[in-house]
Scaffold this motif. Sequence first.
Motif, PDB file in Angstrom:
ATOM      1  N   LYS A 343       0.846  -1.183   0.000  1.00 56.50           N
ATOM      2  CA  LYS A 343       0.000   0.000   0.000  1.00 56.50           C
ATOM      3  C   LYS A 343       0.886   1.239   0.000  1.00 56.50           C
ATOM      4  N   PRO A 344       0.673   2.175  -0.926  1.00 56.17           N
ATOM      5  CA  PRO A 344      -0.214   2.095  -2.084  1.00 56.17           C
ATOM      6  C   PRO A 344       0.205   0.984  -3.051  1.00 56.17           C
ATOM      7  N   GLU A 345      -0.702   0.646  -3.958  1.00 60.45           N
ATOM      8  CA  GLU A 345      -0.398  -0.393  -4.929  1.00 60.45           C
ATOM      9  C   GLU A 345       0.808   0.020  -5.775  1.00 60.45           C
ATOM     10  N   PRO A 346       1.764  -0.905  -6.004  1.00 61.47           N
ATOM     11  CA  PRO A 346       2.994  -0.558  -6.736  1.00 61.47           C
ATOM     12  C   PRO A 346       2.695  -0.093  -8.162  1.00 61.47           C
ATOM     13  N   VAL A 347       3.200   1.075  -8.497  1.00 62.13           N
ATOM     14  CA  VAL A 347       2.922   1.663  -9.808  1.00 62.13           C
ATOM     15  C   VAL A 347       3.418   0.765 -10.931  1.00 62.13           C
ATOM     16  N   ASN A 348       4.603   0.172 -10.754  1.00 66.42           N
ATOM     17  CA  ASN A 348       5.154  -0.650 -11.836  1.00 66.42           C
ATOM     18  C   ASN A 348       4.281  -1.866 -12.125  1.00 66.42           C
ATOM     19  N   GLN A 349       3.658  -2.437 -11.100  1.00 70.37           N
ATOM     20  CA  GLN A 349       2.801  -3.597 -11.329  1.00 70.37           C
ATOM     21  C   GLN A 349       1.462  -3.193 -11.937  1.00 70.37           C
ATOM     22  N   VAL A 350       0.951  -2.042 -11.543  1.00 67.40           N
ATOM     23  CA  VAL A 350      -0.282  -1.547 -12.159  1.00 67.40           C
ATOM     24  C   VAL A 350      -0.039  -1.260 -13.642  1.00 67.40           C
ATOM     25  N   ILE A 351       1.081  -0.622 -13.946  1.00 65.59           N
ATOM     26  CA  ILE A 351       1.417  -0.348 -15.346  1.00 65.59           C
ATOM     27  C   ILE A 351       1.594  -1.651 -16.122  1.00 65.59           C
ATOM     28  N   GLN A 352       2.248  -2.627 -15.517  1.00 66.14           N
ATOM     29  CA  GLN A 352       2.425  -3.922 -16.184  1.00 66.14           C
ATOM     30  C   GLN A 352       1.073  -4.559 -16.502  1.00 66.14           C
ATOM     31  N   ALA A 353       0.135  -4.475 -15.562  1.00 72.28           N
ATOM     32  CA  ALA A 353      -1.201  -5.030 -15.795  1.00 72.28           C
ATOM     33  C   ALA A 353      -1.879  -4.339 -16.972  1.00 72.28           C
ATOM     34  N   VAL A 354      -1.786  -3.015 -17.008  1.00 69.76           N
ATOM     35  CA  VAL A 354      -2.417  -2.251 -18.086  1.00 69.76           C
ATOM     36  C   VAL A 354      -1.766  -2.571 -19.427  1.00 69.76           C
ATOM     37  N   ASN A 374      -6.557   0.934  -0.381  1.00 70.87           N
ATOM     38  CA  ASN A 374      -5.135   0.660  -0.566  1.00 70.87           C
ATOM     39  C   ASN A 374      -4.350   1.874  -1.046  1.00 70.87           C
ATOM     40  N   GLU A 375      -5.023   3.018  -1.185  1.00 70.38           N
ATOM     41  CA  GLU A 375      -4.376   4.185  -1.772  1.00 70.38           C
ATOM     42  C   GLU A 375      -4.422   5.381  -0.827  1.00 70.38           C
ATOM     43  N   THR A 376      -3.640   6.395  -1.180  1.00 68.69           N
ATOM     44  CA  THR A 376      -3.671   7.697  -0.523  1.00 68.69           C
ATOM     45  C   THR A 376      -4.199   8.708  -1.536  1.00 68.69           C
ATOM     46  N   PRO A 377      -4.551   9.911  -1.097  1.00 73.27           N
ATOM     47  CA  PRO A 377      -4.977  10.914  -2.087  1.00 73.27           C
ATOM     48  C   PRO A 377      -3.940  11.133  -3.185  1.00 73.27           C
ATOM     49  N   GLN A 378      -2.655  11.195  -2.822  1.00 71.99           N
ATOM     50  CA  GLN A 378      -1.626  11.421  -3.832  1.00 71.99           C
ATOM     51  C   GLN A 378      -1.481  10.225  -4.762  1.00 71.99           C
ATOM     52  N   SER A 379      -1.552   9.009  -4.213  1.00 69.57           N
ATOM     53  CA  SER A 379      -1.370   7.836  -5.068  1.00 69.57           C
ATOM     54  C   SER A 379      -2.567   7.614  -5.985  1.00 69.57           C
ATOM     55  N   ILE A 380      -3.748   8.062  -5.578  1.00 74.80           N
ATOM     56  CA  ILE A 380      -4.907   7.975  -6.477  1.00 74.80           C
ATOM     57  C   ILE A 380      -4.690   8.865  -7.693  1.00 74.80           C
ATOM     58  N   LEU A 381      -4.084  10.038  -7.477  1.00 80.03           N
ATOM     59  CA  LEU A 381      -3.756  10.915  -8.603  1.00 80.03           C
ATOM     60  C   LEU A 381      -2.872  10.182  -9.605  1.00 80.03           C
ATOM     61  N   THR A 382      -1.900   9.431  -9.101  1.00 77.17           N
ATOM     62  CA  THR A 382      -0.998   8.686  -9.981  1.00 77.17           C
ATOM     63  C   THR A 382      -1.737   7.573 -10.712  1.00 77.17           C
ATOM     64  N   LYS A 383      -2.635   6.873 -10.018  1.00 80.92           N
ATOM     65  CA  LYS A 383      -3.375   5.793 -10.671  1.00 80.92           C
ATOM     66  C   LYS A 383      -4.271   6.343 -11.780  1.00 80.92           C
ATOM     67  N   VAL A 384      -4.924   7.479 -11.526  1.00 79.13           N
ATOM     68  CA  VAL A 384      -5.714   8.099 -12.593  1.00 79.13           C
ATOM     69  C   VAL A 384      -4.790   8.533 -13.729  1.00 79.13           C
ATOM     70  N   GLY A 385      -3.585   8.979 -13.365  1.00 76.71           N
ATOM     71  CA  GLY A 385      -2.601   9.345 -14.382  1.00 76.71           C
ATOM     72  C   GLY A 385      -2.256   8.183 -15.296  1.00 76.71           C
ATOM     73  N   ILE A 386      -2.239   6.973 -14.760  1.00 81.96           N
ATOM     74  CA  ILE A 386      -1.986   5.787 -15.591  1.00 81.96           C
ATOM     75  C   ILE A 386      -3.126   5.604 -16.593  1.00 81.96           C
ATOM     76  N   ALA A 387      -4.361   5.758 -16.117  1.00 78.71           N
ATOM     77  CA  ALA A 387      -5.509   5.649 -17.032  1.00 78.71           C
ATOM     78  C   ALA A 387      -5.420   6.697 -18.135  1.00 78.71           C
ATOM     79  N   LYS A 388      -4.985   7.901 -17.778  1.00 74.93           N
ATOM     80  CA  LYS A 388      -4.825   8.957 -18.783  1.00 74.93           C
ATOM     81  C   LYS A 388      -3.695   8.620 -19.754  1.00 74.93           C
ATOM     82  N   ARG A 389      -2.554   8.226 -19.202  1.00 75.02           N
ATOM     83  CA  ARG A 389      -1.362   7.993 -20.026  1.00 75.02           C
ATOM     84  C   ARG A 389      -1.633   6.936 -21.098  1.00 75.02           C
ATOM     85  N   TYR A 390      -2.437   5.922 -20.739  1.00 73.50           N
ATOM     86  CA  TYR A 390      -2.680   4.813 -21.665  1.00 73.50           C
ATOM     87  C   TYR A 390      -4.026   4.922 -22.382  1.00 73.50           C
ATOM     88  N   ASN A 391      -4.676   6.077 -22.257  1.00 70.94           N
ATOM     89  CA  ASN A 391      -5.931   6.331 -22.983  1.00 70.94           C
ATOM     90  C   ASN A 391      -7.012   5.301 -22.680  1.00 70.94           C
TER      91      ASN A 391
END
Length: 419
Positions: A343-354, A374-391
Amino acid sequence: MKRIFLMLALVAWLGGVLVPAASAQENKHIPVFIDGLPVNFDVQPVIQSGRTLVPFRAIAEALNVQVTWENTTQTVNATDANNNVRLQMGSLTGYRNQTPIPLDVPPLNLDGRTLIPLRFFSEAFDCQVVWDNAAGTVIITSPPQQMAVVGFYVLGDAQTSSWTNLFGVPYPGTSTGNTGLVSELALGWYSLDEQGNLLTQSRTGWQRPDGWEDILDAARSYNLGTEMVIHVTDEDGTITNLLTNETAMHKATTDILTEVNSYGGVNLNLEGLGYRDTGEQLQAVQNSFTDFVSLLFEQLQAAGKPLTLTLHAPNSVYRGYDYQALGQVSDKIIIMAYDYGAKPEPVNQVIQAVETAIAVIPAEKLVLGISAPNETPQSILTKVGIAKRYNLDGIALWRLGVISDEMWQVLKTTVKERS
């Protein structure tokens, strides 16, 4: 003297990302982050006259901006849905939507790469740009983006009420609350037994509450889509037994087709497949689940109802889901890119899943699942950023009732509210 120094600093800030002054062009490792995600450059950014210049293609692609290069005029053109930006090599004038804007430093060519002023380019596309002097990094926040936001709605208690978290007031009152962000409710009210009976009460706690019609009425009044979620886990073999019984599968699809008339669509969430299976046994598990989904998808299509699959991530320990095949027999897939053990969920593994999912399914059919606990306010911003980055089509929030006020505020800075 102090006032003069402050004035000079202000002038420098208005022209570009303010960094420690360099006497000449200087190559320096300057990390750049967009929505919490690093931007990878094949040529390092350059500091010139205290301004940061970066390879334009890398920064544009990270912002999902379309770029073209006009070789005859040595001009960069960049376009998104709202803006067009034009920069010419060596010119101290840039253009945003045909409006000329003076630059403190011109674009330049370095090792065959075109470098452009970072602040001008980012702000031309409505980003916020901050120089973190202590960390020596550039932090960019992309503008709010319209996307699908699915909110999982389940029976909670006074402290974890999905209703209160969504509408901002206790049941049965309603107000706008956070309905401007959420576009669809995934209503976790159903389960299945191994005979294929659709249940509104289950041992896992997924049950349809009293007054459920009020929730559907409120959703309609705020223009929220609705999905009936069918949630089953395989820890006791329920799903395995269901998928090996053709009569039970047909019973399940018949019951679902009858019930879906009250909803906009179906969200199938059968969890736990393929944990210990390997080889031919794993293939058989994947095939049996795909067969059931195909049967349900065909009947829902005939009824004009969409099918969403909520699936374990392709890099999870549950491997009983053939993403490529399932992408062809569903309208949307929510990737449960969480429960990796940190926690927060590892960014590299979320990106790998996507990235694994995108390799076999179009991005516009994919939704990134985010587990709020499993997230913080800041880490949620990053997770949404992944959704944006990968359209991706959007995000799915597990769950309404446990999303803090701080998280909602962060979401409002990165997701465009519905009008």
